[in-house]
Write a protein that holds these residues in place. Structure first.
Motif, short mmCIF file in Angstrom:
data_model
loop_
_atom_site.label_atom_id
_atom_site.label_comp_id
_atom_site.label_asym_id
_atom_site.label_seq_id
_atom_site.Cartn_x
_atom_site.Cartn_y
_atom_site.Cartn_z
N ALA A 13 44.65 17.03 52.38
CA ALA A 13 45.06 17.77 51.18
C ALA A 13 43.93 18.70 50.73
O ALA A 13 44.18 19.85 50.36
N PHE A 14 42.70 18.21 50.75
CA PHE A 14 41.56 19.02 50.35
C PHE A 14 41.40 20.23 51.27
O PHE A 14 41.21 21.36 50.80
N SER A 15 41.50 20.02 52.57
CA SER A 15 41.35 21.11 53.54
C SER A 15 42.44 22.16 53.37
O SER A 15 42.15 23.37 53.41
N GLU A 16 43.67 21.72 53.18
CA GLU A 16 44.78 22.65 52.97
C GLU A 16 44.59 23.44 51.68
O GLU A 16 44.84 24.64 51.63
N TRP A 17 44.14 22.77 50.63
CA TRP A 17 43.89 23.42 49.35
C TRP A 17 42.79 24.48 49.50
O TRP A 17 42.90 25.57 48.96
N SER B 219 44.17 27.59 51.18
CA SER B 219 45.31 28.26 50.54
C SER B 219 45.08 28.66 49.09
O SER B 219 45.65 29.64 48.61
N LYS B 220 44.19 27.92 48.37
CA LYS B 220 44.07 28.17 46.94
C LYS B 220 42.64 28.36 46.43
O LYS B 220 42.45 28.69 45.28
N PHE B 221 41.66 28.13 47.26
CA PHE B 221 40.27 28.17 46.80
C PHE B 221 39.53 29.36 47.42
O PHE B 221 39.72 29.69 48.59
N THR C 112 36.32 31.47 51.74
CA THR C 112 36.70 30.07 51.75
C THR C 112 36.21 29.46 53.05
O THR C 112 35.49 30.11 53.81
N TRP D 223 37.53 20.99 43.23
CA TRP D 223 38.54 19.96 43.56
C TRP D 223 38.51 18.85 42.52
O TRP D 223 39.55 18.38 42.08
N ARG E 46 40.12 20.07 39.06
CA ARG E 46 41.43 20.74 39.02
C ARG E 46 42.44 19.90 38.29
O ARG E 46 42.33 18.79 37.98
#
Length: 101
Positions: free
Chosen positions: A38-42, A45-47, A53, A98, A101
């Motif tokens: 989840a952290f890697s995907e975030w 995609s969002k950070f 990134t 992270w 958030r």
């Protein structure tokens, strides 16, 4: 070895414990997160940090035993040292973001 040391020393400087490998060109890194996928995907995609990134590989899929690698990522150290230092800064900023958030 200089690139390996740059990444290992950088990660240790932000409080991430990792072993200094003797033969590979990547690190298995335990992060202070519950779900590295989840952290890697975030992160991708969002950070962003100063318009950049970081893309890392979650390690969960590298293990056969269920539950292992859930908070781990794989980081390659094939880039130049100055880029690896930047990667550590981006990772540190991402971990802070992270948490809040």
């Amino acid at each position: 070895t200089a690139r390996r040391n740059t990444l290992v020393d950088g990660l240790q400087s932000i409080g991430i414990k990792c072993e200094r490998p003797s033969g590979a060109f990547y690190l298995a890194v335990s992060l202070p997160v519950e779900d590295a996928t989840a952290f890697s995907e975030w992160m991708v995609s969002k950070f962003e940090f100063d318009g950049e990134t970081l893309c890392v590989a979650p390690l969960k899929g590298f293990y056969h035993t269920p539950g292992l690698g859930k908070n781990e990522i794989r980081m390659a150290y094939v880039l130049e040292q100055d880029i690896l230092e930047r990667c550590v800064k981006i990772l540190a900023a991402a971990l802070e973001a992270w948490k809040s958030r």
